[in-house]
Structures are given as C-alpha cells and as structure tokens.
Scaffold this motif. Sequence first.
Motif, PDB file in Angstrom:
ATOM      1  N   GLY A 204      -3.863   6.783 -16.049  1.00  0.00           N
ATOM      2  CA  GLY A 204      -2.698   7.245 -16.787  1.00  0.00           C
ATOM      3  C   GLY A 204      -2.319   8.650 -16.365  1.00  0.00           C
ATOM      4  O   GLY A 204      -1.914   9.471 -17.191  1.00  0.00           O
ATOM      5  N   ALA A 205      -2.449   8.929 -15.072  1.00  0.00           N
ATOM      6  CA  ALA A 205      -2.217  10.286 -14.561  1.00  0.00           C
ATOM      7  C   ALA A 205      -0.744  10.640 -14.585  1.00  0.00           C
ATOM      8  O   ALA A 205       0.119   9.819 -14.265  1.00  0.00           O
ATOM      9  CB  ALA A 205      -2.762  10.400 -13.138  1.00  0.00           C
ATOM     10  N   GLY A 206      -0.478  11.880 -14.978  1.00  0.00           N
ATOM     11  CA  GLY A 206       0.886  12.379 -15.043  1.00  0.00           C
ATOM     12  C   GLY A 206       0.876  13.884 -15.216  1.00  0.00           C
ATOM     13  O   GLY A 206      -0.147  14.536 -15.004  1.00  0.00           O
TER      14      GLY A 206
ATOM     15  N   SER B 142      -3.440  14.634 -18.743  1.00  0.00           N
ATOM     16  CA  SER B 142      -4.169  13.986 -17.645  1.00  0.00           C
ATOM     17  C   SER B 142      -4.106  14.813 -16.369  1.00  0.00           C
ATOM     18  O   SER B 142      -5.095  14.925 -15.631  1.00  0.00           O
ATOM     19  CB  SER B 142      -3.623  12.587 -17.402  1.00  0.00           C
ATOM     20  OG  SER B 142      -2.230  12.633 -17.116  1.00  0.00           O
TER      21      SER B 142
ATOM     22  N   GLY C 233      -1.459   5.774 -11.975  1.00  0.00           N
ATOM     23  CA  GLY C 233      -0.306   6.041 -12.812  1.00  0.00           C
ATOM     24  C   GLY C 233       0.834   5.116 -12.477  1.00  0.00           C
ATOM     25  O   GLY C 233       0.733   4.267 -11.588  1.00  0.00           O
TER      26      GLY C 233
ATOM     27  N   GLN D  56       5.442  11.553  -9.696  1.00  0.00           N
ATOM     28  CA  GLN D  56       4.493  12.387 -10.432  1.00  0.00           C
ATOM     29  C   GLN D  56       3.124  12.386  -9.758  1.00  0.00           C
ATOM     30  O   GLN D  56       2.463  13.427  -9.672  1.00  0.00           O
ATOM     31  CB  GLN D  56       4.365  11.897 -11.875  1.00  0.00           C
ATOM     32  CG  GLN D  56       5.603  12.142 -12.713  1.00  0.00           C
ATOM     33  CD  GLN D  56       5.452  11.654 -14.139  1.00  0.00           C
ATOM     34  OE1 GLN D  56       4.424  11.082 -14.523  1.00  0.00           O
ATOM     35  NE2 GLN D  56       6.480  11.867 -14.952  1.00  0.00           N
ATOM     36  N   LEU D  57       2.700  11.235  -9.271  1.00  0.00           N
ATOM     37  CA  LEU D  57       1.402  11.155  -8.604  1.00  0.00           C
ATOM     38  C   LEU D  57       1.393  11.967  -7.323  1.00  0.00           C
ATOM     39  O   LEU D  57       0.412  12.660  -7.024  1.00  0.00           O
ATOM     40  CB  LEU D  57       1.044   9.696  -8.303  1.00  0.00           C
ATOM     41  CG  LEU D  57       0.768   8.776  -9.488  1.00  0.00           C
ATOM     42  CD1 LEU D  57       0.347   7.411  -8.979  1.00  0.00           C
ATOM     43  CD2 LEU D  57      -0.287   9.354 -10.408  1.00  0.00           C
TER      44      LEU D  57
ATOM     45  N   ARG E 138      -4.515   7.932  -4.663  1.00  0.00           N
ATOM     46  CA  ARG E 138      -3.569   7.630  -5.736  1.00  0.00           C
ATOM     47  C   ARG E 138      -3.113   6.189  -5.632  1.00  0.00           C
ATOM     48  O   ARG E 138      -3.045   5.616  -4.540  1.00  0.00           O
ATOM     49  CB  ARG E 138      -2.377   8.579  -5.713  1.00  0.00           C
ATOM     50  CG  ARG E 138      -1.682   8.703  -4.387  1.00  0.00           C
ATOM     51  CD  ARG E 138      -0.604   9.792  -4.399  1.00  0.00           C
ATOM     52  NE  ARG E 138      -0.082  10.070  -3.070  1.00  0.00           N
ATOM     53  CZ  ARG E 138       0.868   9.367  -2.470  1.00  0.00           C
ATOM     54  NH1 ARG E 138       1.415   8.346  -3.114  1.00  0.00           N
ATOM     55  NH2 ARG E 138       1.275   9.668  -1.265  1.00  0.00           N
TER      56      ARG E 138
ATOM     57  N   PRO F 248      -3.889   6.612 -21.140  1.00  0.00           N
ATOM     58  CA  PRO F 248      -2.658   5.892 -21.496  1.00  0.00           C
ATOM     59  C   PRO F 248      -2.550   5.508 -22.964  1.00  0.00           C
ATOM     60  O   PRO F 248      -3.539   5.228 -23.638  1.00  0.00           O
ATOM     61  CB  PRO F 248      -2.732   4.617 -20.640  1.00  0.00           C
ATOM     62  CG  PRO F 248      -3.745   4.876 -19.602  1.00  0.00           C
ATOM     63  CD  PRO F 248      -4.713   5.839 -20.197  1.00  0.00           C
TER      64      PRO F 248
END
Length: 218
Positions: free
Chosen positions: A10-12, A16, A34, A39-40, A56, A88
């Motif tokens: 849930g990377a952003g 995170s 993500g 964003q990644l 990623r 997330p």
Amino acid sequence: MSRPVIVVVGAGPGVSGSVARRFAREGYDVGLLGVDEDQLVALAGQLEDLGAAVGRAVVDVTDVEAATAAVQRFGGFGGRVDVLHFNPSAFREKDPLELTVAELLEDVALGVGALLTCVQAARPFMSAGGRVTVTGPAAADRPWHRAASLGVQKAGVRNLVHSLDAALAPDGIRAVSVTVHGTLAREGAFTPDRVADAIWAAAHQDLDAWATEVPYAG
C-alpha cells in the motif's frame, strides 16, 4: 551478507512512504506494492537517493495471485523479508444502512484479507527477528458511522495482527499494529514522519514486553 529488506504494502506518499524512507535510512532495501505507478516511481527515486535498492510493483493486493507473486519476487531478490509493513484500507462514505454486504466484503478484502495474503507470501523468506507492522487508525475503537466499513476493517486487521503474532512468535517473528490516535497533518505530532518513527519503535520493542498493539498519541 545481504542488506535487510522491508516490503511496504500500500505504498504511497503518506505514512507508508515515510515508513519506507525511515527504514531506508537505517540501511534497508525496499520493495514497494501500490496502485499508482507515478507515486511508486517518485518514492522509489527518493529511496534510491538514500542508498536503498528498490523494487516496485503496481498491483491490486486483493488479487491474491498477483500480490503473492509480487511479494515473493521481492523476497527472492535477496532471499529475505525482514519487515512486512501493511498500510492499505478502503474509505467508503456510507453508513451501515446504506452499505451493502458486497461493499463491506470488498472493503474488508483490501483492509484485512490482503494482509493475510502478503504475510503468507512473505513467510518463507522471514526468519527469527522478522517483523510484521500495520498502520492502525483509531477508527478501530471510535468508528465514524458515515464510513462504517473503515471501522470494521481497522478492528479486523488489529484482531488479525494478534493472531498472526501468536502464530509467528514461536519462530521468533513478531507482529504489531500501531494505533494512531490523531489526524495526520503536515506539522506537529501527527506528521507521517512522526508516525513512521512510532512504527519503527514498535518494530524494535523489547521482546520481554512485546505488545501486539501500540498506541501512538503524539
């Protein structure tokens, strides 16, 4: 010896991202899962500037096969996953009289079920000292009725963390959720960076006094 690895689910750009940078500064390589490629890419560049090797994957983590493959790919890169951080959740502004069962289950699949998928995928790469960390807002205790599914997700994921910790502890792997009792802001005690510091601290608790839920009140 390979560098430690954190996989951020849930990377952003929020908590995170701050967690990823916090661990990168401590010498971790990072895997990012993500849904927003831009964003990644931006976050990966920041982490690389900190000296981290970064992988990623743009993936819907409710897709069990895709999420499993992504986590396993990150684990296979260095043969290890030292920390799995799970962030997330689904925000759906509907009260319990508007919310359908299908919508509730869809949201729980993201906010709770995906943790199960990712931990099971990471487990073969985890060893004693490994950690599972989860961002847990106070909605678990004080749900807002206009976003009924969010409170269910957060209560559910916290409950799952307790069970995961009990199942993993015999192998020296621990799980913890950090309950954020405040609203994220650009300044003050509830910046994403301050919350990330709390998550780092929770992952490095004294094992003799391990808590599966750690409150953060600033």
